[in-house]
Design a protein around this motif. Structure first.
Motif, PDB file in Angstrom:
ATOM      1  N   GLU A 193     -11.870  -5.087 -26.222  1.00 21.44           N
ATOM      2  CA  GLU A 193     -10.696  -5.876 -25.347  1.00 21.44           C
ATOM      3  C   GLU A 193     -11.566  -6.050 -23.981  1.00 21.44           C
ATOM      4  OE1 GLU A 193      -7.549  -3.037 -25.350  1.00 21.44           O
ATOM      5  OE2 GLU A 193      -7.944  -1.833 -27.182  1.00 21.44           O
ATOM      6  N   THR A 194     -10.522  -7.374 -23.992  1.00 19.84           N
ATOM      7  CA  THR A 194     -10.751  -8.184 -23.397  1.00 19.84           C
ATOM      8  C   THR A 194      -9.875  -8.274 -22.048  1.00 19.84           C
ATOM      9  OG1 THR A 194     -11.026 -10.374 -24.603  1.00 19.84           O
ATOM     10  CG2 THR A 194     -10.401 -11.070 -22.771  1.00 19.84           C
ATOM     11  N   LEU A 195      -8.700  -7.598 -21.974  1.00 14.51           N
ATOM     12  CA  LEU A 195      -7.999  -7.021 -20.911  1.00 14.51           C
ATOM     13  C   LEU A 195      -7.898  -5.409 -20.814  1.00 14.51           C
ATOM     14  CD1 LEU A 195      -5.571  -9.399 -20.764  1.00 14.51           C
ATOM     15  CD2 LEU A 195      -7.454  -9.975 -19.344  1.00 14.51           C
ATOM     16  N   ALA A 196      -8.482  -5.252 -18.838  1.00 12.32           N
ATOM     17  CA  ALA A 196      -8.046  -3.562 -19.256  1.00 12.32           C
ATOM     18  C   ALA A 196      -6.918  -3.110 -18.672  1.00 12.32           C
ATOM     19  CB  ALA A 196      -8.525  -3.560 -17.852  1.00 12.32           C
ATOM     20  N   LYS A 197      -6.064  -2.677 -19.222  1.00  9.43           N
ATOM     21  CA  LYS A 197      -4.784  -1.637 -19.451  1.00  9.43           C
ATOM     22  C   LYS A 197      -4.794  -1.104 -17.690  1.00  9.43           C
ATOM     23  CE  LYS A 197      -4.452  -2.286 -24.047  1.00  9.43           C
ATOM     24  NZ  LYS A 197      -4.134  -1.171 -25.515  1.00  9.43           N
ATOM     25  N   MET A 198      -3.225  -1.177 -17.536  1.00  9.43           N
ATOM     26  CA  MET A 198      -2.956  -0.107 -16.298  1.00  9.43           C
ATOM     27  C   MET A 198      -2.475   1.277 -16.442  1.00  9.43           C
ATOM     28  SD  MET A 198      -0.074  -1.280 -13.554  1.00  9.43           S
ATOM     29  CE  MET A 198      -0.172  -2.972 -12.947  1.00  9.43           C
ATOM     30  N   LEU A 255      19.181   0.798 -16.337  1.00 13.08           N
ATOM     31  CA  LEU A 255      19.548   0.264 -15.186  1.00 13.08           C
ATOM     32  C   LEU A 255      18.532  -1.184 -14.934  1.00 13.08           C
ATOM     33  CD1 LEU A 255      18.642   3.780 -13.385  1.00 13.08           C
ATOM     34  CD2 LEU A 255      20.433   2.381 -12.665  1.00 13.08           C
ATOM     35  N   ARG A 256      18.762  -1.678 -13.992  1.00 11.83           N
ATOM     36  CA  ARG A 256      19.004  -3.080 -13.754  1.00 11.83           C
ATOM     37  C   ARG A 256      18.095  -3.468 -12.424  1.00 11.83           C
ATOM     38  NH1 ARG A 256      21.425  -8.668 -15.937  1.00 11.83           N
ATOM     39  NH2 ARG A 256      19.224  -9.222 -15.525  1.00 11.83           N
ATOM     40  N   PHE A 257      16.301  -3.918 -12.110  1.00 10.63           N
ATOM     41  CA  PHE A 257      15.890  -3.594 -10.892  1.00 10.63           C
ATOM     42  C   PHE A 257      15.577  -5.193 -10.814  1.00 10.63           C
ATOM     43  CE2 PHE A 257      15.582   0.412 -12.755  1.00 10.63           C
ATOM     44  CZ  PHE A 257      15.429   1.284 -11.282  1.00 10.63           C
ATOM     45  N   LEU A 258      15.039  -5.882 -10.239  1.00 11.55           N
ATOM     46  CA  LEU A 258      14.730  -7.007  -9.325  1.00 11.55           C
ATOM     47  C   LEU A 258      14.146  -7.072  -8.679  1.00 11.55           C
ATOM     48  CD1 LEU A 258      14.485  -9.773  -9.502  1.00 11.55           C
ATOM     49  CD2 LEU A 258      16.259 -10.423  -7.148  1.00 11.55           C
ATOM     50  N   CYS A 259      12.360  -7.255  -8.689  1.00  9.38           N
ATOM     51  CA  CYS A 259      11.740  -7.342  -7.209  1.00  9.38           C
ATOM     52  C   CYS A 259      10.854  -8.032  -7.515  1.00  9.38           C
ATOM     53  CB  CYS A 259      10.688  -6.576  -8.010  1.00  9.38           C
ATOM     54  SG  CYS A 259      10.702  -4.544  -8.441  1.00  9.38           S
ATOM     55  N   ILE A 260      11.111  -8.355  -5.639  1.00  9.95           N
ATOM     56  CA  ILE A 260      10.491  -9.990  -5.580  1.00  9.95           C
ATOM     57  C   ILE A 260       8.977  -9.656  -5.295  1.00  9.95           C
ATOM     58  CG2 ILE A 260      11.136 -11.878  -3.477  1.00  9.95           C
ATOM     59  CD1 ILE A 260      13.800 -10.940  -4.183  1.00  9.95           C
ATOM     60  N   GLY A 261       7.994  -9.872  -5.788  1.00 11.68           N
ATOM     61  CA  GLY A 261       6.491  -9.748  -5.545  1.00 11.68           C
ATOM     62  C   GLY A 261       6.262  -8.957  -5.860  1.00 11.68           C
ATOM     63  N   LEU A 262       5.120  -9.798  -7.345  1.00 13.13           N
ATOM     64  CA  LEU A 262       4.053  -9.345  -7.557  1.00 13.13           C
ATOM     65  C   LEU A 262       3.253  -8.223  -7.061  1.00 13.13           C
ATOM     66  CD1 LEU A 262       4.051  -7.985 -11.661  1.00 13.13           C
ATOM     67  CD2 LEU A 262       2.818 -10.387 -10.622  1.00 13.13           C
ATOM     68  N   GLY A 263       2.324  -9.105  -7.045  1.00  9.21           N
ATOM     69  CA  GLY A 263       1.193  -7.960  -5.959  1.00  9.21           C
ATOM     70  C   GLY A 263       0.836  -7.585  -7.040  1.00  9.21           C
ATOM     71  N   GLY A 264       0.286  -6.531  -7.279  1.00  9.31           N
ATOM     72  CA  GLY A 264      -0.730  -5.737  -8.775  1.00  9.31           C
ATOM     73  C   GLY A 264       0.233  -5.820 -10.177  1.00  9.31           C
ATOM     74  N   GLY A 265       1.895  -5.146  -9.318  1.00  6.26           N
ATOM     75  CA  GLY A 265       2.218  -4.928 -10.558  1.00  6.26           C
ATOM     76  C   GLY A 265       2.530  -3.268 -10.776  1.00  6.26           C
ATOM     77  N   SER A 266       2.329  -2.643 -10.290  1.00  2.00           N
ATOM     78  CA  SER A 266       2.176  -0.688 -10.172  1.00  2.00           C
ATOM     79  C   SER A 266       3.644  -0.359  -9.489  1.00  2.00           C
ATOM     80  CB  SER A 266       1.229  -0.444  -8.976  1.00  2.00           C
ATOM     81  OG  SER A 266       2.028  -0.782  -7.602  1.00  2.00           O
ATOM     82  N   VAL A 267       4.530  -1.085  -8.890  1.00  2.00           N
ATOM     83  CA  VAL A 267       5.446  -0.388  -8.650  1.00  2.00           C
ATOM     84  C   VAL A 267       6.786  -1.184 -10.171  1.00  2.00           C
ATOM     85  CG1 VAL A 267       8.062  -0.251  -7.533  1.00  2.00           C
ATOM     86  CG2 VAL A 267       5.547  -0.510  -5.884  1.00  2.00           C
ATOM     87  N   ALA A 309      -2.840 -10.308 -11.481  1.00  2.00           N
ATOM     88  CA  ALA A 309      -1.702  -9.513 -12.078  1.00  2.00           C
ATOM     89  C   ALA A 309      -2.110  -8.821 -13.738  1.00  2.00           C
ATOM     90  CB  ALA A 309      -0.669  -9.061 -11.883  1.00  2.00           C
ATOM     91  N   LYS A 310      -1.893  -9.878 -14.518  1.00  2.00           N
ATOM     92  CA  LYS A 310      -2.570  -9.483 -15.545  1.00  2.00           C
ATOM     93  C   LYS A 310      -4.028  -9.708 -16.125  1.00  2.00           C
ATOM     94  CE  LYS A 310       1.873 -11.518 -17.234  1.00  2.00           C
ATOM     95  NZ  LYS A 310       2.198 -12.954 -18.459  1.00  2.00           N
ATOM     96  N   GLN A 311      -4.492 -10.294 -15.477  1.00  4.29           N
ATOM     97  CA  GLN A 311      -6.205 -10.999 -15.862  1.00  4.29           C
ATOM     98  C   GLN A 311      -7.008  -9.629 -15.116  1.00  4.29           C
ATOM     99  OE1 GLN A 311      -6.970 -12.784 -18.463  1.00  4.29           O
ATOM    100  NE2 GLN A 311      -5.112 -13.191 -18.430  1.00  4.29           N
ATOM    101  N   GLY A 312      -6.107  -9.152 -14.314  1.00  2.77           N
ATOM    102  CA  GLY A 312      -7.914  -8.626 -12.773  1.00  2.77           C
ATOM    103  C   GLY A 312      -6.742  -6.922 -13.274  1.00  2.77           C
ATOM    104  N   MET A 313      -5.817  -6.877 -12.897  1.00  2.87           N
ATOM    105  CA  MET A 313      -5.079  -5.711 -12.223  1.00  2.87           C
ATOM    106  C   MET A 313      -4.593  -4.817 -13.973  1.00  2.87           C
ATOM    107  SD  MET A 313      -5.126  -5.825  -8.756  1.00  2.87           S
ATOM    108  CE  MET A 313      -5.094  -4.019  -8.391  1.00  2.87           C
ATOM    109  N   GLY A 314      -4.625  -4.924 -14.824  1.00  2.00           N
ATOM    110  CA  GLY A 314      -4.207  -4.722 -15.824  1.00  2.00           C
ATOM    111  C   GLY A 314      -3.221  -4.424 -16.010  1.00  2.00           C
ATOM    112  N   PHE A 315      -1.489  -5.541 -15.318  1.00  2.00           N
ATOM    113  CA  PHE A 315      -0.760  -5.184 -15.562  1.00  2.00           C
ATOM    114  C   PHE A 315      -0.292  -6.383 -16.769  1.00  2.00           C
ATOM    115  CE2 PHE A 315       3.273  -8.300 -14.980  1.00  2.00           C
ATOM    116  CZ  PHE A 315       3.999  -7.103 -14.619  1.00  2.00           C
TER     117      PHE A 315
END
Length: 387
Positions: free
Chosen positions: A105-110, A147-159, A185-191
């Protein structure tokens, strides 16, 4: 129209005593602090990309001692740490995830349930505990409306990934200004996006204002999001003013119905920031919605204070970080009661939420560290902003 600006006096109650992690909870957590030396050790470069707003983003991989692949992973798979840094802010680690790397698989999975950094654990914990305290169906496996969440700022995407995986009855919208961060986040952090989580490339305050315009009927009648989380910084490490200042983007959107009458807005701040101004902005914007309470918590302290690496971790990843929250729709015993009432409720709800989500870290231990309440006294009513 808006009435004359009210006189606002901000004061705070002393912080509660810090709690300490139990050894049993620590051992069961694959993101426990004892493992920080693994991702602070030298790593292998995965990505290095320029940022539109200046500086460079870097993703590195690091060997994990607990590297055995989960059941069902392709043969030859293993787990490792991934770290995201913004070199313009001194190269400090901004996000850490644990991923599964598979040979075909090309991409890692978080691994969404593994949340290593102290501030991300604390952020997720206190938001969910506060929501549960005001009656949101956080601990239920099903609900009539997600439940609806709005997250402003992605970073690595863990939260946002933790929310999406742990709460199948939620919908998470993530807004990120930098296309490079989304790519990393998608290509490197598994998001990865999923059916209950999407990413929008846009300025966070602009998105918030657009959301209340486009969903005006829902915004005015019942609001749009149960929780709004801000974890975004400019190139020099400050939360952008439109996300916390009175009468600016996010505050105006909150006043116009971005948040539901029973909801939570939370922002992660660096330790030097005076929280009175952002909490005033949020409280002012939401004053006409329902009874509210503003408070802050301190991010988790390092377990081994005598350890040089823990001291370094303490100063850079920042147990000094503080999370500022305004809870709209707080019951009278919390809004008007003593600090002990809020502390006890957060502990109770964190325990309930931790059990319901299968969380592997000790949520009650983090829910009210350094708890501090912030209150207002006003001489005039506050009217809603309009966009």
């Amino acid at each position: 129209m808006r009435s004359q600006k009210p006189l606002v006096i901000w004061f705070s109650t002393p912080p509660s005593q810090y709690r300490r992690s139990s050894s049993s909870a620590s051992r069961s957590d694959p993101g426990r602090q004892e493992l920080i030396d693994e991702y602070f050790a030298p790593g292998t470069l995965v990505l290095e990309l320029p940022l539109d707003n200046g500086g460079t983003l870097q993703v590195t991989s690091h060997v994990a001692s607990e590297r055995e692949a989960p059941p069902g992973a392709p043969r030859g798979s293993f787990q490792e740490w991934r770290c995201l840094r913004f070199l313009s802010s001194g190269g400090l680690i901004q996000s850490v995830t644990k991923v599964v790397v598979s040979p075909n698989e090309t991409l890692a999975k978080m691994r969404g349930y593994v949340v290593p950094l102290a501030y991300t654990k604390s952020f997720a914990t206190v938001v969910l505990a506060a929501l549960s305290a005001i009656g949101a169906p956080v601990a239920k496996k099903k609900s009539k409306e997600p439940l609806r969440f709005l997250c402003i700022g992605l970073g690595g995407g863990s939260v946002p990934t933790f929310f999406a995986e742990s709460l199948p009855h939620c919908q998470v919208d993530v807004v990120e200004l930098e296309p490079t961060v989304i790519h990393a986040a998608k290509q490197g952090m598994g998001f990865a996006e999923r059916s209950n989580m999407r990413v929008i490339l846009e300025d966070g305050a602009t998105f918030a204002q657009r959301a209340v315009r486009e969903q005006a009927d829902d915004a005015q009648e019942k609001g749009i999001y149960d929780a709004v989380l801000v974890d975004a910084y400019d190139p020099v490490g400050n939360v952008p003013a439109p996300l916390w200042r009175r009468r600016e983007g996010l505050a105006e959107a909150l006043a116009a119905g971005l948040l539901r009458p029973r909801g939570v807005v939370a922002t992660n701040f660096l330790p030097h920031v005076d929280l009175a101004a952002p909490l005033e902005a949020y409280g002012d914007a939401l004053a006409s919605r329902d009874t509210g309470i503003s408070f802050s918590i301190q991010v988790n302290k390092a377990i081994k204070a005598d350890n040089d690496l823990d001291k370094f971790f303490d100063s850079v990843e920042g147990t000094g970080n503080r999370i500022a929250l305004h809870v709209c729709g707080a019951p009278p015993e919390l809004a008007d009661g003593p600090l002990a009432n809020l502390e006890e409720r957060l502990l109770q709800e964190a325990k309930k939420v931790g059990k319901a989500t299968g969380c592997l870290w000790d949520m009650p231990d983090l829910a009210c560290r350094g708890l501090r309440t912030w209150k207002t006294q006003t001489k005039q009513d506050i009217n809603l902003f309009t966009i």
